[in-house]
Design a protein around this motif. Sequence first.
Motif, PDB file in Angstrom:
ATOM      1  N   HIS A 350      -3.048  31.235  -1.166  1.00 19.77           N
ATOM      2  CA  HIS A 350      -4.087  30.375  -1.740  1.00 19.77           C
ATOM      3  C   HIS A 350      -5.471  30.950  -1.472  1.00 19.77           C
ATOM      4  CE1 HIS A 350      -6.300  26.727  -2.802  1.00 19.77           C
ATOM      5  NE2 HIS A 350      -6.888  26.790  -1.606  1.00 19.77           N
ATOM      6  N   HIS A 351      -5.721  31.409  -0.281  1.00 24.21           N
ATOM      7  CA  HIS A 351      -7.047  31.900   0.080  1.00 24.21           C
ATOM      8  C   HIS A 351      -7.289  33.340  -0.339  1.00 24.21           C
ATOM      9  CE1 HIS A 351      -8.561  28.398   2.163  1.00 24.21           C
ATOM     10  NE2 HIS A 351      -7.388  28.272   2.754  1.00 24.21           N
ATOM     11  N   LEU A 352      -6.200  34.100  -0.556  1.00 23.01           N
ATOM     12  CA  LEU A 352      -6.379  35.463  -1.046  1.00 23.01           C
ATOM     13  C   LEU A 352      -6.377  35.516  -2.566  1.00 23.01           C
ATOM     14  CD1 LEU A 352      -4.110  37.493   1.422  1.00 23.01           C
ATOM     15  CD2 LEU A 352      -6.603  37.301   1.428  1.00 23.01           C
ATOM     16  N   GLY A 353      -6.017  34.405  -3.214  1.00 21.08           N
ATOM     17  CA  GLY A 353      -6.013  34.347  -4.659  1.00 21.08           C
ATOM     18  C   GLY A 353      -4.920  35.165  -5.300  1.00 21.08           C
ATOM     19  N   VAL A 354      -3.771  35.300  -4.616  1.00 18.33           N
ATOM     20  CA  VAL A 354      -2.649  36.062  -5.149  1.00 18.33           C
ATOM     21  C   VAL A 354      -1.405  35.186  -5.142  1.00 18.33           C
ATOM     22  CG1 VAL A 354      -3.580  38.273  -4.397  1.00 18.33           C
ATOM     23  CG2 VAL A 354      -2.073  36.999  -2.870  1.00 18.33           C
ATOM     24  N   ASP A 355      -0.340  35.694  -5.775  1.00 10.39           N
ATOM     25  CA  ASP A 355       0.920  34.959  -5.785  1.00 10.39           C
ATOM     26  C   ASP A 355       1.601  35.053  -4.423  1.00 10.39           C
ATOM     27  OD1 ASP A 355       4.148  35.035  -6.650  1.00 10.39           O
ATOM     28  OD2 ASP A 355       2.896  33.575  -7.723  1.00 10.39           O
ATOM     29  N   VAL A 356       2.449  34.055  -4.119  1.00  7.97           N
ATOM     30  CA  VAL A 356       3.135  34.028  -2.822  1.00  7.97           C
ATOM     31  C   VAL A 356       3.978  35.288  -2.625  1.00  7.97           C
ATOM     32  CG1 VAL A 356       4.821  32.782  -1.428  1.00  7.97           C
ATOM     33  CG2 VAL A 356       3.182  31.512  -2.799  1.00  7.97           C
ATOM     34  N   SER A 357       4.590  35.772  -3.685  1.00 11.17           N
ATOM     35  CA  SER A 357       5.472  36.937  -3.564  1.00 11.17           C
ATOM     36  C   SER A 357       4.722  38.205  -3.190  1.00 11.17           C
ATOM     37  CB  SER A 357       6.217  37.166  -4.883  1.00 11.17           C
ATOM     38  OG  SER A 357       5.304  37.423  -5.923  1.00 11.17           O
ATOM     39  N   GLU A 358       3.394  38.206  -3.299  1.00 12.58           N
ATOM     40  CA  GLU A 358       2.618  39.412  -3.030  1.00 12.58           C
ATOM     41  C   GLU A 358       2.079  39.480  -1.605  1.00 12.58           C
ATOM     42  OE1 GLU A 358      -0.384  40.214  -5.959  1.00 12.58           O
ATOM     43  OE2 GLU A 358       0.799  39.300  -7.557  1.00 12.58           O
ATOM     44  N   VAL A 359       2.288  38.431  -0.847  1.00  6.84           N
ATOM     45  CA  VAL A 359       1.755  38.444   0.522  1.00  6.84           C
ATOM     46  C   VAL A 359       2.854  38.594   1.561  1.00  6.84           C
ATOM     47  CG1 VAL A 359      -0.261  37.086  -0.068  1.00  6.84           C
ATOM     48  CG2 VAL A 359       1.809  35.917   0.702  1.00  6.84           C
ATOM     49  N   ALA A 360       4.109  38.661   1.136  1.00 10.09           N
ATOM     50  CA  ALA A 360       5.215  38.788   2.083  1.00 10.09           C
ATOM     51  C   ALA A 360       5.914  40.118   1.896  1.00 10.09           C
ATOM     52  CB  ALA A 360       6.210  37.647   1.901  1.00 10.09           C
ATOM     53  N   ASP A 361       6.522  40.597   2.952  1.00  9.09           N
ATOM     54  CA  ASP A 361       7.244  41.863   2.926  1.00  9.09           C
ATOM     55  C   ASP A 361       8.545  41.659   3.677  1.00  9.09           C
ATOM     56  OD1 ASP A 361       7.867  44.442   2.461  1.00  9.09           O
ATOM     57  OD2 ASP A 361       6.425  45.316   3.853  1.00  9.09           O
ATOM     58  N   HIS A 362       9.378  42.665   3.678  1.00  7.78           N
ATOM     59  CA  HIS A 362      10.670  42.572   4.327  1.00  7.78           C
ATOM     60  C   HIS A 362      10.654  43.313   5.660  1.00  7.78           C
ATOM     61  CE1 HIS A 362      15.211  43.693   4.428  1.00  7.78           C
ATOM     62  NE2 HIS A 362      14.982  42.575   5.076  1.00  7.78           N
ATOM     63  N   GLY A 363      11.380  42.791   6.624  1.00  8.82           N
ATOM     64  CA  GLY A 363      11.547  43.477   7.895  1.00  8.82           C
ATOM     65  C   GLY A 363      10.340  43.367   8.801  1.00  8.82           C
ATOM     66  N   PRO A 364      10.110  44.385   9.633  1.00 10.34           N
ATOM     67  CA  PRO A 364       9.004  44.348  10.587  1.00 10.34           C
ATOM     68  C   PRO A 364       7.649  44.136   9.931  1.00 10.34           C
ATOM     69  CG  PRO A 364      10.503  46.149  11.096  1.00 10.34           C
ATOM     70  CD  PRO A 364      10.938  45.596   9.773  1.00 10.34           C
ATOM     71  N   GLY A 365       7.508  44.603   8.678  1.00  9.97           N
ATOM     72  CA  GLY A 365       6.232  44.404   7.992  1.00  9.97           C
ATOM     73  C   GLY A 365       5.892  42.944   7.810  1.00  9.97           C
ATOM     74  N   LEU A 366       6.922  42.101   7.659  1.00  9.05           N
ATOM     75  CA  LEU A 366       6.682  40.666   7.512  1.00  9.05           C
ATOM     76  C   LEU A 366       6.261  40.059   8.841  1.00  9.05           C
ATOM     77  CD1 LEU A 366       6.832  38.177   5.674  1.00  9.05           C
ATOM     78  CD2 LEU A 366       9.219  37.944   6.292  1.00  9.05           C
ATOM     79  N   ALA A 367       6.890  40.478   9.925  1.00  7.79           N
ATOM     80  CA  ALA A 367       6.608  39.884  11.227  1.00  7.79           C
ATOM     81  C   ALA A 367       5.314  40.403  11.840  1.00  7.79           C
ATOM     82  CB  ALA A 367       7.769  40.150  12.190  1.00  7.79           C
ATOM     83  N   PHE A 368       4.993  41.679  11.578  1.00  7.14           N
ATOM     84  CA  PHE A 368       3.864  42.288  12.279  1.00  7.14           C
ATOM     85  C   PHE A 368       2.693  42.668  11.377  1.00  7.14           C
ATOM     86  CE2 PHE A 368       7.683  43.468  14.854  1.00  7.14           C
ATOM     87  CZ  PHE A 368       7.410  42.619  15.914  1.00  7.14           C
TER      88      PHE A 368
END
Length: 657
Positions: A350-368
């Motif tokens: 919401h605050h970055l003005g992007v879709d939800v699918s664009e702010v998440a990643d898989h694996g360690p990239g998601l956690a860190f």
Amino acid sequence: MAEKQFAGILNGAVPGEPVKRDENSRRGNWGNQIEFVLTSVGYAVGLGNVWRFPYLCYRNGGGAFMFPYFIMLVFCGIPLFFLELSFGQFASLGCLGVWKVSPMFKGVGYGMMVVSTYIGIYYNVVICIAFYYFFMSMTNLLPWTYCNNPWNTADCSGVVGPSRINSSLANASAVISGVTELVNRTKRTSPSEEYWKHKVLNISDDIGNFGEVRLPILGCLAVSWVVVFLCLIRGVKSSGKVVYFTATFPYVVLTILFIRGITLDGAINGIAYYLTPQWQKILDAKVWGDAASQIFYSLGCAWGGLITMASYNKFHNNCYRDSIIISITNCATSVYAGFVIFSILGFMAHHLGVDVSEVADHGPGLAFVAYPEALTLLPISPLWSLLFFFMLILLGLGTQFCLLETLVTAIVDEIGTDWIIRNKTVVTLGVAVVGFLLGVPLTTQAGIYWLLLMDNYAASFSLVVISCIMCICVMYIYGHKNYFKDVEMMLGFPPPIFFRICWRFVSPVIISFILIFTVIQYKPITYNDYIYPNWSLIIGFCMALSSVICIPIYALYKIANSEGSTFLERLKSSLKPDRSWGPALMEHRIGRYAPAGALGPDGGLEARALKEELKEEEKEKLDEISLTIQGSNGSTHNPNPSPNPSPSPNPNPNPSA
């Protein structure tokens, strides 16, 4: 008499009160059944519940993914879970000893040990990185909030500029006022991503370029292994007490983050994205394959940990009930964690003005990467960061405890001497030291490449093969009728017909489906834009095969060393259960496991002999209680053994007990 009373007090006994003893005094048992359930929950609920399940949900149709997920849970996950728990509990042996059921298949146990070794090495590295972030969160300002640090590049663009460093963290809208400018940029590298790559990892450009050891990560790895060792210093006697905290507190943190997350701007969009089903994907075979693999991996089947944990249960424990409770708790935790994660990701999007699918990643990239950046947007961000990474640490430790205990128990059961049983702590220390040393290469600048390689190859394909062979061995080599009778003798009732059908037909078919699908859909591993070289993929395949190859190698060895003059005779001999197969304790060896010469099940000579033997054993135990001290692994031993001890009038006929 006074000396005996004093010795009893040293042993933890209270004068005038009955002493609580293990059913299996030589090997030890859980302090109570709650400890076993909490340990198993901690083992099954791990880091994958936080980052892998939410990722699979939004990649595979959101709410539509839930349907195949729960189908796979019912027809594959819970039956396999129950099979492994009952297998280990019946024989009171770890992942190596239980293969007395069919000695030729002992290679399956060695394969489980190899898999647990690989996972234990890289899993603790992930935990140590969580420790690092936890320590770095002990500050007034999270170090990955802004782009004015020595490790940042010209491409770094934070949510706010350095001019707002002194602004109030309590005012979230003021902290993120520069969003519009950032969205319009064609290339943006977040501060949290640069902190992860350049500060934490200082990542190299190639998997073969190890560079230097990252000393802060190495120090945190040492801390992580020390914590694991101290929690397992007395085996299940100590880990069973630790899990009261490590298995329950993550739910407290998840609930706190959930309450905070749903009150944030944009949280409802993230939750809607999480739950809204995209029904067109329900017919996609890949969705069903991902659902099956997630159930398979999240429950920890074929790692050897479930067999090991169940082996410390009392013989008549209701492991059927436990398997239902633990499996459902694990999957419910994944769903619950999805609400927490997507509420935060919705706020971030919401605050970055992007879709939800664009702010998440898989694996360690998601956690860190994604989560730390989202945490900087929250008021009092260091507090939320501390809670989040403390939760990751506890989730990881719960799984790591069981991985280490699996290896230690397998070694102790296999050697089986009195010395190694009394000195189980030494074995635990040795395994921890070796695990730390093998994890050192993963703390180098190329460590993240090797960590992901091990995660994708060492513990994927091999788990499916091991689990499939285990089902075939128990159901078709040992015999489903024999195993159903064993379960009935242990629980007091036969396994429900649903589980009998799943064990024999449904679960092996599903496992075979996962195996075939994994091969057909194979894609070489990548890390962001980095493509792994072919030589590293060959190493990955070798790691995957190193656990599976144990099965045929040991089978050939066992056949060659079995009784018989022809190959067929030796093959039949190697497939027969070992003479010592069955319940570990004499009082549980009834029916076809009763000693030779005993009369039938009508309670004649067999019952009388067993009753007299139990009386003698009880008398011996009562005499020993006041003269023994507690051993390092919860077993007892005489501190002043006589130089020429007389033989026991009732030796245990099962040397492995």
